[in-house]
Design an enzyme around this catalytic site. Structure first.
Site, PDB file in Angstrom:
ATOM      1  N   HIS A  18       0.842  -1.207   0.000  1.00 44.67           N
ATOM      2  CA  HIS A  18       0.000   0.000   0.000  1.00 44.67           C
ATOM      3  C   HIS A  18       0.875   1.254   0.000  1.00 44.67           C
ATOM      4  CE1 HIS A  18      -2.749  -2.944   2.340  1.00 44.67           C
ATOM      5  NE2 HIS A  18      -2.922  -3.083   1.040  1.00 44.67           N
ATOM      6  N   ASP A 115      -5.856   5.057   0.671  1.00 40.34           N
ATOM      7  CA  ASP A 115      -6.014   3.788  -0.044  1.00 40.34           C
ATOM      8  C   ASP A 115      -7.289   3.107   0.453  1.00 40.34           C
ATOM      9  OD1 ASP A 115      -5.372   2.171   2.223  1.00 40.34           O
ATOM     10  OD2 ASP A 115      -3.236   2.437   1.841  1.00 40.34           O
ATOM     11  N   HIS A 369       3.603 -14.003  -6.459  1.00 41.86           N
ATOM     12  CA  HIS A 369       2.325 -14.205  -5.753  1.00 41.86           C
ATOM     13  C   HIS A 369       1.229 -13.311  -6.344  1.00 41.86           C
ATOM     14  CE1 HIS A 369       3.190 -10.358  -4.105  1.00 41.86           C
ATOM     15  NE2 HIS A 369       2.355 -10.426  -3.103  1.00 41.86           N
ATOM     16  N   TRP A 372      -0.538  -6.790  -6.742  1.00 43.92           N
ATOM     17  CA  TRP A 372      -0.672  -5.950  -7.936  1.00 43.92           C
ATOM     18  C   TRP A 372       0.583  -5.118  -8.203  1.00 43.92           C
ATOM     19  CZ3 TRP A 372      -2.645  -6.759 -12.199  1.00 43.92           C
ATOM     20  CH2 TRP A 372      -2.894  -5.752 -13.122  1.00 43.92           C
ATOM     21  N   SER A 374       3.701  -6.076  -7.615  1.00 44.54           N
ATOM     22  CA  SER A 374       4.647  -6.996  -8.258  1.00 44.54           C
ATOM     23  C   SER A 374       4.231  -7.259  -9.701  1.00 44.54           C
ATOM     24  CB  SER A 374       4.715  -8.324  -7.498  1.00 44.54           C
ATOM     25  OG  SER A 374       5.241  -8.103  -6.215  1.00 44.54           O
ATOM     26  N   GLU A 377       5.131  -4.254 -11.741  1.00 43.11           N
ATOM     27  CA  GLU A 377       6.587  -4.152 -11.909  1.00 43.11           C
ATOM     28  C   GLU A 377       7.069  -5.157 -12.962  1.00 43.11           C
ATOM     29  OE1 GLU A 377       7.909  -4.581  -7.814  1.00 43.11           O
ATOM     30  OE2 GLU A 377       6.973  -2.678  -7.269  1.00 43.11           O
ATOM     31  N   ALA A 392      -5.715 -12.351  -0.385  1.00 47.89           N
ATOM     32  CA  ALA A 392      -6.381 -11.113  -0.841  1.00 47.89           C
ATOM     33  C   ALA A 392      -6.909 -11.294  -2.266  1.00 47.89           C
ATOM     34  CB  ALA A 392      -5.447  -9.918  -0.711  1.00 47.89           C
ATOM     35  N   GLU A 393      -6.700 -10.284  -3.133  1.00 47.89           N
ATOM     36  CA  GLU A 393      -7.287 -10.351  -4.477  1.00 47.89           C
ATOM     37  C   GLU A 393      -6.306 -10.969  -5.489  1.00 47.89           C
ATOM     38  OE1 GLU A 393      -5.275  -8.123  -3.804  1.00 47.89           O
ATOM     39  OE2 GLU A 393      -4.834  -6.785  -5.457  1.00 47.89           O
ATOM     40  N   GLN A 394      -5.271 -11.654  -4.960  1.00 52.28           N
ATOM     41  CA  GLN A 394      -4.218 -12.148  -5.863  1.00 52.28           C
ATOM     42  C   GLN A 394      -4.699 -13.190  -6.865  1.00 52.28           C
ATOM     43  OE1 GLN A 394      -1.412 -13.265  -2.847  1.00 52.28           O
ATOM     44  NE2 GLN A 394      -1.183 -11.135  -2.186  1.00 52.28           N
TER      45      GLN A 394
HETATM   46  N1  UDP Z   1       9.234  -6.061  -2.647  1.00 51.78           N
HETATM   47  C1  UDP Z   1      10.585  -5.823  -2.725  1.00 51.78           C
HETATM   48  N2  UDP Z   1      11.430  -6.823  -2.338  1.00 51.78           N
HETATM   49  C2  UDP Z   1      11.017  -8.037  -1.883  1.00 51.78           C
HETATM   50  C3  UDP Z   1       9.624  -8.276  -1.837  1.00 51.78           C
HETATM   51  C4  UDP Z   1       8.751  -7.270  -2.240  1.00 51.78           C
HETATM   52  O1  UDP Z   1      11.046  -4.743  -3.127  1.00 51.78           O
HETATM   53  O2  UDP Z   1      11.853  -8.877  -1.534  1.00 51.78           O
HETATM   54  C5  UDP Z   1       8.299  -4.990  -3.039  1.00 51.78           C
HETATM   55  C6  UDP Z   1       7.793  -5.206  -4.448  1.00 51.78           C
HETATM   56  O3  UDP Z   1       8.678  -4.623  -5.373  1.00 51.78           O
HETATM   57  C7  UDP Z   1       6.422  -4.549  -4.412  1.00 51.78           C
HETATM   58  C8  UDP Z   1       5.987  -4.660  -2.959  1.00 51.78           C
HETATM   59  O4  UDP Z   1       7.161  -4.976  -2.207  1.00 51.78           O
HETATM   60  O5  UDP Z   1       6.514  -3.190  -4.779  1.00 51.78           O
HETATM   61  C9  UDP Z   1       4.982  -5.767  -2.733  1.00 51.78           C
HETATM   62  O6  UDP Z   1       3.724  -5.340  -3.169  1.00 51.78           O
HETATM   63  P1  UDP Z   1       2.693  -6.345  -3.834  1.00 51.78           P
HETATM   64  O7  UDP Z   1       1.462  -5.568  -4.126  1.00 51.78           O
HETATM   65  O8  UDP Z   1       3.297  -7.047  -4.978  1.00 51.78           O
HETATM   66  O9  UDP Z   1       2.416  -7.462  -2.748  1.00 51.78           O
HETATM   67  P2  UDP Z   1       2.102  -7.422  -1.178  1.00 51.78           P
HETATM   68  O10 UDP Z   1       3.399  -7.305  -0.491  1.00 51.78           O
HETATM   69  O11 UDP Z   1       1.173  -6.276  -0.933  1.00 51.78           O
HETATM   70  O12 UDP Z   1       1.479  -8.761  -0.944  1.00 51.78           O
END
Ligand code: UDP
Length: 497
Positions: A18, A115, A369, A372, A374, A377, A392-394
């Site tokens: 977030h 958010d 996983h 959103w 990731s 990116e 979640a919404e994955q």
């Molecule tokens: N991230 C990172 N390094 C890691 C794991 C995650 O920089 O080892 C960052 C990733 O680039 C992304 C964020 O953490 O920007 C994770 O957000 P995402 O929405 O993908 O998943 P969440 O962590 O919310 O499940």
């Protein structure tokens, strides 16, 4: 002639998933539109990576970031509470601090952007006469399901969760049962109530920003705007401004990971990571390790200790990158795995800087996983995926990415909850060296270009945010103040951590 700049307050709920897009939005409002932005961050901890992100982004004059003092949920909730309840309670507890900070600001803020978990702060916005906006850091499809679900009657819900029928959503793709939210399964839980309350609050916003772009979700966006389809449910105007994602223009050199990547052939490495908090059960960790080994492909794997029955197990964990990495024992990996894969695979404990990895030329695939951030990116770097949704919404994101033809998805995971080493090995090979992978790579390259177009000056998302900021200026100052595009502050837009 000097132009006045509106002051916007952005509120980020716990979780880097977030925080990252909120900060990126803040940077965009400052660099492209000359706004003054204050970001308030609700975090679970003061771990190094959060601090570093805040510090690096704080360095520009017009963007300030403040840490709302940590809320100790352990004194307020049982440790077994679900992640949504924990976040909602932390946000609720942070409101008095936010209110008092806003009341003391020298330049009164005129806009509040939260958010999805921050909608309770709308009461503060109303008190201080601020415009109130939501930033949906996920997809337009997620927004459609969230705002439409409260309108479903019991019969339609029962058909979806008990008879396993897809949930029809006016004007956009239905939600298949296998990808639905677990929260829908039991309508008498507090989580379900929290979700529905959040959905109702979203629709009271003056507008909703979404981390997507016209080209990516044109049908859903059209439905959200259509008075005969979803507009009566979403109620507020929707602004697709994405992809709002971190990118790295000058990959770092000199650390272990980038040095290792530098030595690998072009597009030969699959990067494996489950977001900021994702974890796997022990049996699945073993299968994944074997799958990577049997694939005979190069891999870079961010590992966390296994956890049973808690796929978001590290979401609230206060592990410190530098310290945690050194002390993590990797004895949960199969015996001899590290020795047998030495040279071909690199295992990184807990955390790495993901945008740098995905932007590296050696990386040719991402086992993700499907958070959103990731996913975005990966798309903006043209990297095809193996979709491995956890919570979640994955699952919805995984479904969308698969439908777009840029990801493969495990059948076994959906059917039995565990993907076998054989299936993992096959998926990795498919992605990295077979025709199917090549086809996905071409499709994802197209999406990468479409994403670049959207955010470039004159692109759909760029124009949408320009239009929105002009509306804000008009509402705040009464007349159109200026449409000057402030030059990019190149020296800090590329900050990463
Ligand atoms: N991230 C990172 N390094 C890691 C794991 C995650 O920089 O080892 C960052 C990733 O680039 C992304 C964020 O953490 O920007 C994770 O957000 P995402 O929405 O993908 O998943 P969440 O962590 O919310 O499940």
């Amino acid at each position: 002639m000097e132009t006045r700049k509106p002051h916007a307050v952005l509120l980020a709920s716990p979780g880097l998933g977030h925080l990252i897009p909120i900060i990126e939005l803040g940077k965009r409002l400052v660099t492209h539109h000359g706004f003054i932005v204050t970001v308030f961050v609700v975090t679970v901890d003061t771990c190094a990576r959060t601090q570093l992100l805040m510090k690096s982004s704080n360095s520009a004059g017009l963007l300030s970031i403040f840490h709302i003092p940590s809320v100790h949920i352990s004194t307020l909730l049982p440790t077994t509470s679900d992640i949504v309840t924990k976040i909602k309670v932390m946000m609720q507890e942070s409101l008095p601090y936010l209110r008092s900070a806003i009341s003391e600001m020298k330049t009164a803020p005129a806009i509040l952007v939260v958010d999805l978990f921050g909608t309770k702060a709308f009461l503060i916005a109303e008190e201080f006469n601020m415009l109130k906006y939501v930033f949906d850091t996920s997809t337009a499809w997620f927004l459609a399901v969230t705002t439409y679900a409260p309108a479903l009657d019991s019969k339609a819900f029962d058909e979806h969760v008990n008879e396993e029928k897809p949930m029809s959503i006016p004007g956009c793709r239905p939600l298949p049962f296998k990808d639905t939210f677990e929260i829908f399964f039991n309508r008498s839980t507090p989580e379900y109530e929290q979700f529905m309350a959040m959905a109702a609050e979203i629709t009271t916003a003056d507008g909703i920003l979404v981390n997507t772009w016209e080209d990516l979700e044109s049908t859903t966006l059209k439905a959200l705007r259509d008075k005969k389809l979803l507009r009566p449910f979403v109620r507020a105007p929707v602004y697709p401004i994405g992809p709002v994602a971190r990118s790295v223009r000058f990959p770092a050199t000199g650390d272990l990971v980038s040095d290792w990547l530098d030595r690998q052939p072009n597009k030969s490495v699959i990067y494996v990571s489950f977001g900021s908090g994702g974890t796997l059960p022990c049996k699945q960790m073993t299968e994944l390790a074997w799958g990577l080994e049997l694939s005979h492909q190069r891999f870079l794997w961010v590992v966390r200790p296994p956890m049973e029955n808690d796929p978001s197990g590290c979401f609230f964990t206060n592990f410190n990158d530098n310290e945690g990495g050194h002390y993590l024992h990797l004895d949960f990996l199969p015996v001899g795995f590290l020795t047998r894969t030495k040279g071909r695979g690199l295992v990184v404990p807990l955390w790495t800087s993901q945008p740098e990895i995905l932007g590296h030329p050696s990386v040719g695939g991402f086992l993700s996983h499907c958070g959103w951030n990731s996913s975005l990116e990966s798309l903006v770097n043209g990297v095809p995926m193996i979709a491995w949704p956890l919570f979640a919404e994955q699952k919805m994101n995984a479904a969308m990415l698969t439908e777009l033809g840029v990801a493969v998805r495990s059948k076994e995971l959906a059917a039995s909850g565990v993907a076998s080493r054989e299936e993992i090995g096959t998926m990795v090979r498919e992605l990295m060296e077979e025709n199917e992978g090549e086809t996905m790579r071409k499709r994802v390259e197209k999406l990468k270009r479409s994403a670049e177009e959207a955010v470039r000056e004159g692109g759909s998302s760029y124009n949408t945010l320009s239009q929105l900021t002009a509306e804000w200026e008009k509402k705040v100052f009464g007349t159109l103040n200026h449409l000057t595009i402030v030059p990019l502050l190149e020296n800090w837009i590329n900050h990463t951590f």
